[in-house]
Every structure is written in structure tokens, then in C-alpha cells.
Motif scaffolding. Structure first.
Motif, PDB file in Angstrom:
ATOM      1  N   SER A   1       0.839  -1.196   0.000  1.00  0.00           N
ATOM      2  CA  SER A   1       0.000   0.000   0.000  1.00  0.00           C
ATOM      3  C   SER A   1       0.877   1.250   0.000  1.00  0.00           C
ATOM      4  CB  SER A   1      -0.917   0.002   1.226  1.00  0.00           C
ATOM      5  OG  SER A   1      -0.161  -0.049   2.418  1.00  0.00           O
ATOM      6  N   ILE A   2       0.241   2.405  -0.143  1.00  0.00           N
ATOM      7  CA  ILE A   2       0.959   3.681  -0.185  1.00  0.00           C
ATOM      8  C   ILE A   2       1.205   4.153   1.247  1.00  0.00           C
ATOM      9  CG2 ILE A   2       0.813   6.074  -0.974  1.00  0.00           C
ATOM     10  CD1 ILE A   2      -1.050   5.104  -3.170  1.00  0.00           C
TER      11      ILE A   2
ATOM     12  N   SER B   1       1.959  17.421  14.396  1.00  0.00           N
ATOM     13  CA  SER B   1       1.030  17.928  15.412  1.00  0.00           C
ATOM     14  C   SER B   1       0.316  16.745  16.070  1.00  0.00           C
ATOM     15  CB  SER B   1       0.005  18.864  14.760  1.00  0.00           C
ATOM     16  OG  SER B   1      -0.793  18.142  13.838  1.00  0.00           O
ATOM     17  N   GLU B   2      -0.381  17.035  17.155  1.00  0.00           N
ATOM     18  CA  GLU B   2      -1.125  15.989  17.842  1.00  0.00           C
ATOM     19  C   GLU B   2      -2.219  15.405  16.939  1.00  0.00           C
ATOM     20  OE1 GLU B   2      -0.752  14.462  20.604  1.00  0.00           O
ATOM     21  OE2 GLU B   2       0.919  15.608  21.407  1.00  0.00           O
ATOM     22  N   ASP B   3      -2.841  16.259  16.162  1.00  0.00           N
ATOM     23  CA  ASP B   3      -3.878  15.779  15.252  1.00  0.00           C
ATOM     24  C   ASP B   3      -3.279  14.870  14.179  1.00  0.00           C
ATOM     25  OD1 ASP B   3      -6.636  15.894  14.194  1.00  0.00           O
ATOM     26  OD2 ASP B   3      -5.651  16.883  12.501  1.00  0.00           O
ATOM     27  N   GLN B   4      -2.116  15.229  13.666  1.00  0.00           N
ATOM     28  CA  GLN B   4      -1.450  14.389  12.668  1.00  0.00           C
ATOM     29  C   GLN B   4      -1.045  13.038  13.250  1.00  0.00           C
ATOM     30  OE1 GLN B   4       1.680  17.157  11.537  1.00  0.00           O
ATOM     31  NE2 GLN B   4       0.730  17.432   9.497  1.00  0.00           N
ATOM     32  N   LEU B   5      -0.524  13.074  14.463  1.00  0.00           N
ATOM     33  CA  LEU B   5      -0.153  11.809  15.114  1.00  0.00           C
ATOM     34  C   LEU B   5      -1.375  10.928  15.363  1.00  0.00           C
ATOM     35  CD1 LEU B   5       2.529  12.985  17.717  1.00  0.00           C
ATOM     36  CD2 LEU B   5       2.914  11.633  15.651  1.00  0.00           C
ATOM     37  N   GLU B   6      -2.477  11.551  15.741  1.00  0.00           N
ATOM     38  CA  GLU B   6      -3.698  10.778  15.992  1.00  0.00           C
ATOM     39  C   GLU B   6      -4.216  10.151  14.701  1.00  0.00           C
ATOM     40  OE1 GLU B   6      -8.166  11.472  17.949  1.00  0.00           O
ATOM     41  OE2 GLU B   6      -6.653  13.068  17.963  1.00  0.00           O
ATOM     42  N   ARG B   7      -4.222  10.937  13.605  1.00  0.00           N
ATOM     43  CA  ARG B   7      -4.670  10.393  12.323  1.00  0.00           C
ATOM     44  C   ARG B   7      -3.720   9.322  11.810  1.00  0.00           C
ATOM     45  NH1 ARG B   7      -4.186  13.811   8.582  1.00  0.00           N
ATOM     46  NH2 ARG B   7      -3.563  15.728   9.635  1.00  0.00           N
ATOM     47  N   PHE B   8      -2.434   9.532  12.035  1.00  0.00           N
ATOM     48  CA  PHE B   8      -1.443   8.535  11.625  1.00  0.00           C
ATOM     49  C   PHE B   8      -1.642   7.234  12.400  1.00  0.00           C
ATOM     50  CE2 PHE B   8       3.392   7.955  10.703  1.00  0.00           C
ATOM     51  CZ  PHE B   8       3.069   6.941   9.820  1.00  0.00           C
ATOM     52  N   GLN B   9      -1.896   7.360  13.691  1.00  0.00           N
ATOM     53  CA  GLN B   9      -2.127   6.177  14.509  1.00  0.00           C
ATOM     54  C   GLN B   9      -3.394   5.450  14.088  1.00  0.00           C
ATOM     55  OE1 GLN B   9      -1.704   7.067  18.627  1.00  0.00           O
ATOM     56  NE2 GLN B   9      -1.787   4.921  19.283  1.00  0.00           N
ATOM     57  N   GLN B  10      -4.459   6.197  13.729  1.00  0.00           N
ATOM     58  CA  GLN B  10      -5.687   5.574  13.249  1.00  0.00           C
ATOM     59  C   GLN B  10      -5.451   4.868  11.917  1.00  0.00           C
ATOM     60  OE1 GLN B  10      -8.595   5.405  14.907  1.00  0.00           O
ATOM     61  NE2 GLN B  10      -9.340   4.101  13.235  1.00  0.00           N
ATOM     62  N   HIS B  11      -4.615   5.481  11.081  1.00  0.00           N
ATOM     63  CA  HIS B  11      -4.259   4.845   9.807  1.00  0.00           C
ATOM     64  C   HIS B  11      -3.531   3.513  10.047  1.00  0.00           C
ATOM     65  CE1 HIS B  11      -2.692   4.338   5.743  1.00  0.00           C
ATOM     66  NE2 HIS B  11      -1.475   4.220   6.266  1.00  0.00           N
ATOM     67  N   ILE B  12      -2.642   3.504  11.003  1.00  0.00           N
ATOM     68  CA  ILE B  12      -1.923   2.271  11.336  1.00  0.00           C
ATOM     69  C   ILE B  12      -2.896   1.208  11.835  1.00  0.00           C
ATOM     70  CG2 ILE B  12      -0.190   1.241  12.852  1.00  0.00           C
ATOM     71  CD1 ILE B  12       1.024   2.926  10.672  1.00  0.00           C
TER      72      ILE B  12
ATOM     73  N   GLN C   1      -4.742  -0.146   8.935  1.00  0.00           N
ATOM     74  CA  GLN C   1      -3.871  -1.020   8.148  1.00  0.00           C
ATOM     75  C   GLN C   1      -3.697  -2.379   8.822  1.00  0.00           C
ATOM     76  OE1 GLN C   1      -3.921   0.309   5.170  1.00  0.00           O
ATOM     77  NE2 GLN C   1      -1.711   0.282   4.837  1.00  0.00           N
ATOM     78  N   ASN C   2      -3.595  -2.358  10.154  1.00  0.00           N
ATOM     79  CA  ASN C   2      -3.486  -3.634  10.877  1.00  0.00           C
ATOM     80  C   ASN C   2      -4.759  -4.464  10.727  1.00  0.00           C
ATOM     81  OD1 ASN C   2      -0.847  -3.650  12.015  1.00  0.00           O
ATOM     82  ND2 ASN C   2      -1.484  -2.121  13.524  1.00  0.00           N
ATOM     83  N   ALA C   3      -5.907  -3.790  10.804  1.00  0.00           N
ATOM     84  CA  ALA C   3      -7.162  -4.508  10.617  1.00  0.00           C
ATOM     85  C   ALA C   3      -7.254  -5.063   9.199  1.00  0.00           C
ATOM     86  CB  ALA C   3      -8.344  -3.570  10.900  1.00  0.00           C
ATOM     87  N   GLU C   4      -6.852  -4.279   8.208  1.00  0.00           N
ATOM     88  CA  GLU C   4      -6.848  -4.752   6.826  1.00  0.00           C
ATOM     89  C   GLU C   4      -5.889  -5.921   6.652  1.00  0.00           C
ATOM     90  OE1 GLU C   4      -7.916  -4.808   2.791  1.00  0.00           O
ATOM     91  OE2 GLU C   4      -8.811  -3.817   4.528  1.00  0.00           O
TER      92      GLU C   4
END
Length: 578
Positions: free
Chosen positions: A137-138, A149-160, A163-166
Motif C-alpha cells: 500500500s501507499i 502535530s497531535e492531530d497528525q499523530l492521531e490520524r497517523f495512529q488511526q491509519h496504522i 492497516q493492521n485490521a486490513e
């Protein structure tokens, strides 16, 4: 007053005391004035130099504090910009040292927050890279050098997490597909050929790339194997059907069939080859037993003719059926014909089933109609009469519905096929109409027969002057026969009349005949000439009843004789017989 000011005043007082003490020492020593001046200058220069040095050091400290404040402010502005937080606002009323201390504390806190975020970002980037390698994946769109930023880290963590669920879903899907693929390859005796098949079957599951393309390729491979298996099963099923057909035609023994049971169930590659070999062997046997095989095929053709409602003309159209020259060409023609008939039956199976359903319903309807006209059905004690009447009414109602449904289906079929649908060489609806007409004609014929029979019975009753009436109650009293005794002519005639009445009562029928007014009464005639008296229950007539019959015959003879001498002779003969 501040303590520092008090301490400064004490320092000045000490300096004065020291100078006064030096002056006293100089006085006691007798140091001249010029040397006193010189020594005083040395003291002044020394104190001034010490104070200048101290002032210089404090000035340097002040400069350092100011520089530190400026540096901390600059660093803080930079960190606030990187951390994307609001800037620092100076507090009013603080000294330089307090401000510098506060700024240094804030900068240290911001540096720690920056390091924390960078460490978190680094860990997330490592996880993201690993998932990207597995899922192809990309990567998540974030710079590894900038402070997130905290928002970026939170979105990055949600993306991870996504990805783990996928990854979990794809891995489960991959394992399921792999298991099915291995089973199919085992069933098909198929070895991995391409590099992709080898990666799927032979390599470790954790090293397989769970990309969408690979999952799609796995599904495609599974579909291909399933299609291959379905083709094998269809081919094996066709071969099994052919083998079963040849077994039946060649009358192969049960032992030989059981030896082939394994290949009649499984559809692997080896089973397909075994079935093909079995077909080849049976075909050779078929050629050797072509006569018996042809007869067997003809039996099957006859069954299909019945199923397809073929007429005599349609059956005779297949001339090889009637040929006695058993050759391979004849057998081939029969094979082609049976295939055509099977296909014809399958193509029109729905219509044939409907016609067969109508015929079965019609046959049952005729049986119930026949039972309805049978008088013995009223002796029913088990409730069948009500059931039959209910069933007959239901069939009488459902048959027109079924005919209407078949008509619609036949009309649709004829419009699609552009030909007529025939049953036994005749249009089905015409055939149904004829059956109804025959049924109505049969009912009319039975009705006329009953009327003729009734009319004939009436004529006989009028001819012989006898009317039959059914009593409401049967006389069940036993009559004991009396001993034989002599009777004169008058008593004989009376007994004959009485016995005739008793006989008819015994049979459940009372016969009344008119008596002629004459010196010699005329005995009653029987209800039917030459008819045997009917005894209830089918038992053998009693002797007394037989005697009564003889007396009735005597009365009939007397009624026919007109000469009194002849009548007397008949009576004497009767008395002698009795």
C-alpha cells in the motif's frame, strides 16, 4: 530597606574603619604625607580595581542573562512554530533572571514534547513501512523530518490501526483461499507450476505479500481450479452415466461393478483416466454384444416414447428401431436417437409433467366417477364415501384450472418454437376435449341403460301383475315347518298361497297379487318368469323355502289351466310331492 543595601552600608562603614585604621597606623609609624598619599592611592586603586572587576563580572552576567533570554525567546518561537502551538507572551513585573529561568523551563518542556513527538512519529513510520511492505500500500503522507502535530499523530495512529485490521482481514482471506486452493490441487492432482502458485503453496505465509492484486490473483486461481474441478466432475459424471448405461445394456455383473466403485464416486484426475479406460473397455464389449445392446437401447427408447407421449406415426418415423440388421451404424443411430429423445424430454419436461399430472388426475377422476355410480358404496362404514365425494369435487374443480394452466404454457411454447405441441400425435387440448366428450357420452349411455332397465322391469311387473315393495321392517320370526299331512284341494290352494307369501317375507319382499273372484281362486304369479328366489346374505335356501317355491309353481300351473279336471290333477300331484 533591602538587606543588600544594609550590607552595602556596612561595607562602606568597614571601608571607612579600615582607612581610619590605616591612617592611625601611618600616624604611629610616622610615614610622611607624600607616602601616605601614595599608600592611599594604592588602597583606592586596589579597591577600585576590585570593584571594577566585580562590576565587570556582574555586567557580564547581565549580558549573559539578556542573551539567554533572547535565545530562549527565539528557540521558543521556533518550537511553538514546529509544534504548532500558540506563541509565548512576556509576563509583566518579572526580573531578568526570573524571565530567563521561566523561558529556559518552557524551552526545555517544548524540547521534550518535540522529542516525544519525533519518537512517536518514528515508531509509527516504522510500522507503516512494514505494513506497506506486506500490503503493498501507499505510505501515510507525513514528513519524517518535521515535527507532527497531535492531530497528525492521531490520524497517523488511526491509519496504522486500519492497516493492521486490513492486514488481519487479508491474512484470514489469504489463509482461507490457500486452504481451498491446496484442497483443489490435491483433488485435481495438480502440482504448482507458476512462481505465483509456488509462492502460495510452498512459501511461508508470513512472507506472502497481501496486496489487493495478489488477493485478486488468488481468487482468480481458485476460480480456475474450481472450474477445472467442475469440468472434471461434469466429465466424470457423464462418463459414469455412460458406464452405468453400458453396464445395464451389457448386463455386467454386480461384482465387476463393485470393483469399479471407487471411480464412480471421486472425480480426481486418476479417476477420470480410469473412467475413460472403463468406457473404452465397455465400448469394445458393446461392439461384441451389439445385438443385446441394441435391444437394451430400444427398451430405453420405448420408455422415452411413453414419457414424451409419442404417437404411432412419430415412433414409426425412426425406422432403425424396426431393423433386424444389427450393425455398428444401427447402434450409432440408436445412440443418436436416444440422445435426441432425452434432450427433447428435458426441453419440454415441464409440459410433459403437466400432461402427466392431468392424466393421473383424470384417471383418478374417472375412478371416483365410477365408484359414485356403484350402489354398493352406500354400505361404507369407514367414512370413505365422504372422502371420495370430497376428492371427486376437488378434482372436478381443479381439472379445469390445470387445463387452463397447460393451455397458457402450450401457447407460450408454441409461439416460441413455432410448431404445435402434440401428445400421442394429437393436440393436447383437443385430446382433453375428446376425453371430456367420451366421459359425458359414457355417462349418458349409462343413464339410458338404467332407464331401459327400469322400463323393462316396469313392463314385466305390469305383464305379470306383480309390484315389488320394500317393507320398512323385516319379519325375523322363525317359522317351524309342520309335519306332512294330507290336505284337500282347498287347503292345498290356501297353503300354497300362504307359503308363497311366507317365502317373499323371508326374502325381505312382500308380493301382493290380485285374486280372481271364481269358484277356484287363481294363485298369484311370480314377479319374474324363470327367476330364482333371492335369499338374503347369500346363504343356501331352507328346505321350507324350496317347498314354498314348489307351491308357487303349482299355483302358476293352476292359473294357466282352465279345465277343472286338470286343476284337480295338478293339486293331487303337488300333494303327493309334499
Amino acid at each position: 530597606m533591602r538587606r543588600s543595601e544594609v550590607l552595602a552600608a556596612d561595607s562602606v562603614s568597614c571601608l571607612k574603619k579600615a582607612l581610619s585604621h590605616l591612617k592611625d597606623i601611618w600616624e604611629e609609624l610616622g610615614i610622611p604625607e607624600d607616602q601616605r598619599l601614595q599608600r592611599t592611592n594604592v588602597v583606592k586603586d586596589h579597591i577600585k580595581s576590585l570593584l571594577d572587576m566585580m562590576i565587570k563580572e556582574e555586567e557580564s552576567l547581565k549580558s549573559r542573562v539578556i542573551s539567554s533570554i533572547q535565545n530562549c525567546k527565539a528557540e521558543m518561537e521556533k518550537l511553538c512554530l514546529e509544534l504548532q502551538i500558540p506563541g509565548y507572551q512576556d509576563e509583566v513585573g518579572l526580573t531578568m533572571l526570573q524571565k530567563e529561568k521561566n523561558l529556559r523551563s518552557l524551552v526545555d518542556g517544548l524540547l521534550k514534547e518535540k522529542n516525544r513527538r519525533m519518537q512517536h512519529l518514528k515508531a509509527l513510520l516504522e510500522q507503516d513501512q512494514e505494513l506497506c511492505d506486506i500490503l503493498c500500500s501507499i505510505p501515510f503522507g507525513i514528513s519524517p523530518d518535521s515535527v507532527p502535530s497531535e492531530d497528525q499523530l492521531e490520524r497517523f495512529q488511526q491509519h496504522i490501526a486500519n492497516q493492521n485490521a486490513e492486514k488481519t482481514n487479508r491474512y484470514a482471506e489469504f489463509m482461507g483461499l490457500k486452504k481451498q486452493i491446496i484442497l483443489l490441487m490435491t483433488d485435481l492432482d495438480h502440482l504448482p507450476e507458476t512462481s505465483f502458485e509456488k509462492d502460495v503453496v510452498c512459501e511461508d505465509e508470513d512472507t506472502f505479500c497481501l496486496s489487493r492484486d495478489n488477493i485478486t490473483s488468488l481468487k482468480l486461481l481458485l476460480c480456475q481450479l474450481e472450474q477445472h474441478k467442475a469440468e472434471n466432475e461434469a466429465a466424470c459424471e457423464a462418463l459414469r452415466e455412460k458406464i452405468q448405461q453400458l453396464w445395464d445394456r451389457l448386463k455386467v455383473s454386480q461384482e465387476e461393478r463393485e470393483a469399479f466403485n471407487e471411480h464412480m464416486v471421486m472425480s480426481k484426475k486418476c479417476n477420470l483416466k480410469a473412467l475413460e479406460a472403463g468406457i473404452s473397455h465397455l465400448e469394445k464389449l458393446k461392439l461384441q454384444n451389439i445385438c443385446n445392446v441394441t435391444d437394451a437401447i430400444r427398451s430405453e427408447i420405448a420408455v422415452l416414447w411413453e414419457k414424451c407421449f409419442f404417437s404411432t406415426e412419430q415412433r414409426q418415423a425412426f425406422s432403425p428401431y424396426f431393423s433386424e440388421d444389427f450393425t455398428e451404424e444401427l447402434l450409432t443411430a440408436h445412440d443418436a436417437e436416444i440422445l435426441r429423445l432425452k434432450q427433447h424430454f428435458e426441453d419440454h419436461k415441464e409440459l410433459f409433467d403437466g400432461v402427466r399430472e392431468w392424466e393421473e388426475s383424470w384417471r383418478l377422476f374417472l375412478e371416483l366417477e365410477k365408484k359414485a355410480s356403484d350402489p354398493s358404496r352406500f354400505t361404507n362404514r369407514g367414512g370413505n364415501l365422504l372422502k371420495e365425494e370430497k376428492q371427486r369435487a376437488e378434482l372436478h374443480k381443479n381439472l379445469p384450472k390445470l387445463e387452463k394452466k397447460l393451455k397458457a404454457q402450450i401457447d407460450t411454447w408454441e409461439s416460441e418454437q413455432s410448431c404445435e405441441f402434440l401428445v400421442n400425435g394429437q393436440k393436447f387440448l383437443q385430446y382433453v376435449e375428446e376425453q371430456w366428450k367420451l366421459h359425458l357420452a359414457e355417462k349418458e349411455r349409462e343413464k339410458l341403460e338404467r332407464q331401459l332397465k327400469k322400463s323393462k322391469q316396469t313392463e314385466e311387473d305390469m305383464l305379470y301383475g306383480t309390484a315389488v315393495q320394500t317393507p320398512k321392517r323385516r319379519l325375523l320370526a322363525n317359522h317351524t315347518p309342520n309335519k306332512s299331512r294330507r290336505m284337500n284341494a282347498t287347503s292345498s290352494i290356501s297353503m300354497a298361497t300362504s307359503n308363497s307369501t311366507m317365502r317373499n317375507t323371508y326374502n325381505g319382499i312382500v308380493c301382493r297379487s290380485p285374486v280372481r273372484r271364481s269358484p277356484m281362486p287363481r294363485p298369484p304369479l311370480s314377479a319374474k318368469k324363470g327367476s330364482t328366489p333371492r335369499i338374503g346374505g347369500g346363504k343356501t335356501p331352507h328346505l321350507k323355502v324350496n317347498n314354498c317355491n314348489k307351491e308357487n309353481e303349482t299355483q302358476r300351473d293352476l292359473s294357466k289351466a282352465s279345465n277343472p279336471k286338470i286343476q284337480q290333477h295338478v293339486l293331487n300331484s303337488t300333494i303327493t310331492k309334499l
